[in-house]
Design a protein around this motif. Structure first.
Motif, mmCIF file in Angstrom:
data_model
loop_
_atom_site.group_PDB
_atom_site.id
_atom_site.type_symbol
_atom_site.label_atom_id
_atom_site.label_comp_id
_atom_site.label_asym_id
_atom_site.label_seq_id
_atom_site.Cartn_x
_atom_site.Cartn_y
_atom_site.Cartn_z
ATOM 1 N N GLU A 7 27.857 -14.634 -83.093
ATOM 2 C CA GLU A 7 28.682 -13.996 -82.057
ATOM 3 C C GLU A 7 30.044 -14.664 -81.981
ATOM 4 N N LEU A 10 32.179 -13.632 -84.929
ATOM 5 C CA LEU A 10 32.731 -12.301 -84.767
ATOM 6 C C LEU A 10 33.910 -12.305 -83.807
ATOM 7 N N LEU A 15 36.722 -9.209 -83.362
ATOM 8 C CA LEU A 15 35.906 -8.012 -83.328
ATOM 9 C C LEU A 15 35.195 -7.901 -81.986
ATOM 10 N N GLU A 16 35.223 -6.736 -81.432
ATOM 11 C CA GLU A 16 34.534 -6.489 -80.167
ATOM 12 C C GLU A 16 33.107 -6.060 -80.455
ATOM 13 N N LEU A 17 32.143 -6.787 -79.907
ATOM 14 C CA LEU A 17 30.743 -6.515 -80.199
ATOM 15 C C LEU A 17 30.271 -5.211 -79.570
ATOM 16 N N SER A 18 29.436 -4.511 -80.290
ATOM 17 C CA SER A 18 28.774 -3.331 -79.737
ATOM 18 C C SER A 18 27.287 -3.663 -79.636
ATOM 19 N N CYS A 27 27.345 -4.641 -85.743
ATOM 20 C CA CYS A 27 28.160 -3.540 -85.251
ATOM 21 C C CYS A 27 29.390 -4.080 -84.531
ATOM 22 N N TYR A 28 30.480 -3.373 -84.666
ATOM 23 C CA TYR A 28 31.687 -3.723 -83.930
ATOM 24 C C TYR A 28 32.546 -2.484 -83.763
ATOM 25 N N SER A 29 33.564 -2.613 -82.954
ATOM 26 C CA SER A 29 34.410 -1.459 -82.658
ATOM 27 C C SER A 29 35.805 -1.660 -83.230
ATOM 28 N N THR A 32 34.826 1.820 -84.814
ATOM 29 C CA THR A 32 33.396 1.632 -84.593
ATOM 30 C C THR A 32 32.668 1.629 -85.936
ATOM 31 N N CYS A 431 32.838 -10.747 -91.462
ATOM 32 C CA CYS A 431 34.184 -10.607 -90.927
ATOM 33 C C CYS A 431 35.154 -10.193 -92.019
#
Length: 437
Positions: A7, A10, A15-18, A27-29, A32, A431
């Motif tokens: 985490e 990321l 990266l914004e976690l989904s 997963c990230y946005s 998406t 990443c």
């Protein structure tokens, strides 16, 4: 549950976690993205978010693709290097946003339904290399008017039906090398008016129709090396006014009177060509057709004269006769070559028929033979799979010399990678791997 260490990694990547993410996936946005590569999945994992724009499932063991596995929001879908044997015809129906679909290296796929790709109006790149395909159904590419890159190399295709590509009005790159094609008909490539590169090497081609290339006015690169060609009329090549790079090596050329028109065409051509090694008659074995002289054809009747074209070929002033406005102009500095449109009349074959039972078999070729040993050649090298142009360290596409027809440089789609050099990505490298596919 994603570990705290991953985490943190990321987050460092911006990266914004989904949190709605399939197990074992990342997963990230923005955009998406669902990254599920190299986890030995036997089927498409459940729980892929409906708003996913990019889905990466390469290097698994997925067997089937069914309707409902993905949503119509998908823009990029990679499923290469799996064990796919069946694709339900409606799997991609309604995917009007899809731009890149990579189904390559699924060696047991073997067949596709006619409507598998119908409705993919935005599709830019379609990868079907190394899929074990022996034929293509009628209208399989119907409506793909935005497609620019089509990868069909290293399959088992023996024959292409007329008008297979007729809807691909914007196609710029067509890769058909490494198949088992043995003939090119008059309408095999009809409609491909924007085609820039056509790779047909490492097939079993022995027959080329007189008008096989009649629509390819913007073609700059044609590879026909390592086939079964005995002869090829210069008239076939006269229909390619934009041609810059031609490869004809490693064919069993017969340098008798039937080679005279090709010899004359090669003398007029101002682009880059390979050697054309003679394998017959006996006194010509080992010679290069390009290096022969007129005296080497002492008992041959002259080909049909084209005095206007010959005059323009030698025109050092660079002016073009207005009466020849229908022809295409090809040349280098100080020289102009006018290529006349083909004369109407009965379509004829410009190659000598051969016994197909005496073909080359698997047409294996050493890498050293795939690229013409021309030190002055600036043409791109497609022998590594033909996935994209050479690029410099700054990411720009290498420009080709002697552009005959001004046009905008077409860049490969952002997701294209070398077919033979795709590496398995681990989660700790996610990443960098997913930063800009």
């Amino acid at each position: 549950m994603i570990s705290s260490g991953l985490e943190f990694l990321l987050v460092l990547c911006g990266l914004e976690l989904s949190w709605s993410c399939p197990r074992h996936c990342i997963c990230y946005s923005a955009p998406t993205t669902v990254s599920c590569q190299a986890h030995n999945f036997l089927s498409v994992p459940e729980g892929i978010p409906l708003d996913s724009e990019r889905i990466f499932l390469q290097n698994n063991k997925i067997h089937r693709l069914l309707r409902g596995h993905f949503s119509s929001n998908t823009v990029t879908l990679w499923i290469y290097s799996n064990n796919i044997t069946y694709i339900e015809p409606t799997t991609f129906h309604g995917f009007t946003l899809l731009e890149e679909l990579d189904l390559g290296d699924n060696r047991h796929l073997r067949s596709l339904a006619e409507d598998t790709f119908h409705g993919l109006s935005r599709l830019n790149a379609l990868h079907l290399y190394r899929c074990g395909l022996s034929s293509l159904p009628n209208n399989i590419f119907q409506g793909l008017r935005n497609l620019q890159y089509l990868y069909l190399q290293d399959n088992h295709l023996k024959f292409l039906q007329d008008d297979t590509f007729v809807d691909l009005r914007n196609l710029s790159h067509l890769f058909l090398h490494g198949n088992r094609l043995w003939s090119l008909n008059q309408n095999t490539f009809r409609g491909l008016r924007a085609l820039d590169r056509l790779l047909l090497h490492q097939n079993q081609i022995e027959s080329v129709d007189h008008q096989a290339f009649h629509d390819l006015k913007r073609l700059t690169t044609l590879y026909l090396f390592n086939n079964s060609l005995i002869q090829l009329s210069g008239d076939c090549l006269d229909t390619l006014p934009g041609l810059e790079y031609l490869r004809l090596n490693d064919n069993p050329w017969s340098c008798d009177c039937k080679a005279l028109s090709l010899w004359e065409w090669l003398k007029r051509f101002r682009g880059s060509t390979s050697s054309v090694g003679c394998q017959a008659p006996v006194d010509m074995i080992g010679k290069d057709l390009k290096e022969l002289r007129k005296e080497d054809f002492p008992n041959c009747s002259p080909t049909v004269p084209n005095s206007e074209s010959r005059a323009q070929t030698n025109n050092v002033s660079g002016t073009v006769n207005p009466s020849l406005h229908r022809g295409g102009v090809v040349g280098s500095v100080g020289q102009t070559h006018v290529v006349h449109p083909s004369r109407p009349g009965r379509s004829r074959n410009c190659t000598k028929p051969r016994n197909r039972g005496k073909g080359k078999g698997d047409n294996e070729v050493h890498h050293s033979k795939e690229v013409m040993a021309d030190k002055e050649d600036s043409s791109p090298d497609f022998t590594d799979g033909g996935k994209h142009d050479h690029t410099s360290p700054d990411g720009t596409v290498t420009r080709r010399k002697q552009k005959c027809i001004p046009r905008t440089t077409v860049r490969p789609p952002s997701g294209v990678q070398q077919a033979n050099n795709r590496a398995t990505l681990s989660q700790t490298q996610s990443c960098r791997a997913n930063k800009e596919p």
